[in-house]
Design a protein around this motif. Structure first.
Motif, short mmCIF file in Angstrom:
data_model
loop_
_atom_site.label_atom_id
_atom_site.label_comp_id
_atom_site.label_asym_id
_atom_site.label_seq_id
_atom_site.Cartn_x
_atom_site.Cartn_y
_atom_site.Cartn_z
N GLY A 138 0.78 -1.22 0.00
CA GLY A 138 0.00 0.00 0.00
C GLY A 138 0.82 1.28 0.00
O GLY A 138 0.26 2.38 -0.10
N ILE A 156 -0.19 12.60 5.43
CA ILE A 156 -0.22 11.20 5.00
C ILE A 156 0.11 10.31 6.19
O ILE A 156 1.05 10.59 6.94
CB ILE A 156 0.76 10.96 3.84
N THR A 160 1.14 3.01 6.68
CA THR A 160 -0.16 2.35 6.59
C THR A 160 -0.43 1.92 5.14
O THR A 160 0.29 2.31 4.21
CB THR A 160 -1.30 3.28 7.04
N ALA A 161 -1.48 1.16 4.97
CA ALA A 161 -1.86 0.68 3.64
C ALA A 161 -2.50 1.75 2.78
O ALA A 161 -2.81 1.51 1.60
CB ALA A 161 -2.80 -0.51 3.77
N GLU A 162 -2.68 2.95 3.33
CA GLU A 162 -3.35 4.04 2.61
C GLU A 162 -2.38 5.04 1.99
O GLU A 162 -2.81 6.02 1.39
CB GLU A 162 -4.30 4.79 3.56
N VAL A 163 -1.10 4.79 2.13
CA VAL A 163 -0.11 5.78 1.68
C VAL A 163 -0.24 6.07 0.18
O VAL A 163 -0.29 7.23 -0.25
CB VAL A 163 1.31 5.31 2.03
N THR A 165 -2.77 5.48 -1.90
CA THR A 165 -4.06 6.07 -2.22
C THR A 165 -4.09 7.56 -1.89
O THR A 165 -4.53 8.39 -2.69
CB THR A 165 -5.19 5.34 -1.47
N THR A 166 -3.60 7.90 -0.71
CA THR A 166 -3.60 9.30 -0.30
C THR A 166 -2.65 10.12 -1.16
O THR A 166 -2.93 11.28 -1.51
CB THR A 166 -3.19 9.44 1.18
N THR A 167 -1.52 9.54 -1.52
CA THR A 167 -0.56 10.26 -2.36
C THR A 167 -1.16 10.53 -3.73
O THR A 167 -0.95 11.61 -4.31
CB THR A 167 0.74 9.45 -2.50
N GLN A 169 -4.20 11.14 -4.29
CA GLN A 169 -5.11 12.27 -4.07
C GLN A 169 -4.33 13.59 -4.06
O GLN A 169 -4.80 14.61 -4.60
CB GLN A 169 -5.87 12.08 -2.76
#
Length: 210
Positions: A138, A156, A160-163, A165-167, A169
């Motif tokens: 992630g 950010i 985490t597994a959202e890195v 996805t957030t990047t 964005q």
């Protein structure tokens, strides 16, 4: 092969108990540190075959004068710089901001990186403002930018597994074009060790359980 582009490597000193902590239950503190050191040495060999030595900066953490750092700087004639204070985003932005021209930044635990892939990533910056290599967990194993902007790394949840996805964005908000030439994996979890042993036997020798 060898090109000529700026390349930053972020690395902690291989201090037992301070590096690869998620692998300590499997390898022990000494074993995890030994693996970290081996991965860093591997990363430097890849880097030196991808770009000119004077373009490589090893950004150090924990112990800036650790013997391994000094050995690598002497062996490859690369520059050492201490990582600044702040979170991972702050440190990555600082490293990218010191580069003359577009450049790449990597860590020291992604054995899937090759000189050819690094060159492809840098070439991608001719068409895109940012290049990333998404990682299976992630996050991402490489970031390159044409022009650094601190907003890329703001707010950010690192680790985490959202890195990724957030990047993405953040990139959309900046109006940048993104290139992702490949998907990679890093060595951070116990389940990564078998793949490392099979794909990189030389590094696999570091996996002696204590």
């Amino acid at each position: 092969m060898s090109a000529d582009f700026p390349l930053a490597i972020l690395a902690k000193a291989p201090i037992p108990g301070e590096t690869k902590t998620r692998l300590i239950p499997v390898l022990g503190a000494e074993g995890a540190a030994r693996l970290h050191a081996a991965l860093l040495c591997h990363t430097l060999k890849v880097a030196i075959n991808a770009t000119a030595a004077h373009q490589i900066t090893l950004w150090t953490a924990l112990d800036h004068s650790h013997p391994l750092f000094l050995e690598l700087a002497d062996r490859y004639d690369i520059e050492l710089r201490a990582q600044p204070e702040g979170d991972l985003g702050d440190r990555m932005h600082r490293a990218l901001s010191t580069m003359k021209g577009s450049g790449l930044l990597i860590g020291s635990d992604c054995p899937a990186l090759t000189p050819t892939l690094l060159a492809e990533c840098h070439d991608a910056l001719e068409e895109a403002e940012v290049v990333l290599l998404p990682a299976e967990d992630g996050g991402y194993g490489l970031v390159g930018v044409r022009h650094p902007d601190a907003r890329l790394f703001q707010d950010i949840a690192w680790g985490t597994a959202e890195v990724m996805t957030t990047t993405r964005q953040r990139i959309d908000a900046l109006g940048w074009r993104l290139s992702c030439p490949a998907r990679v994996w890093d060595v951070d979890r116990p389940q990564d060790l078998q793949r490392l042993a099979l794909g990189f036997p030389r590094l696999g020798r570091c996996l002696k359980v204590e």
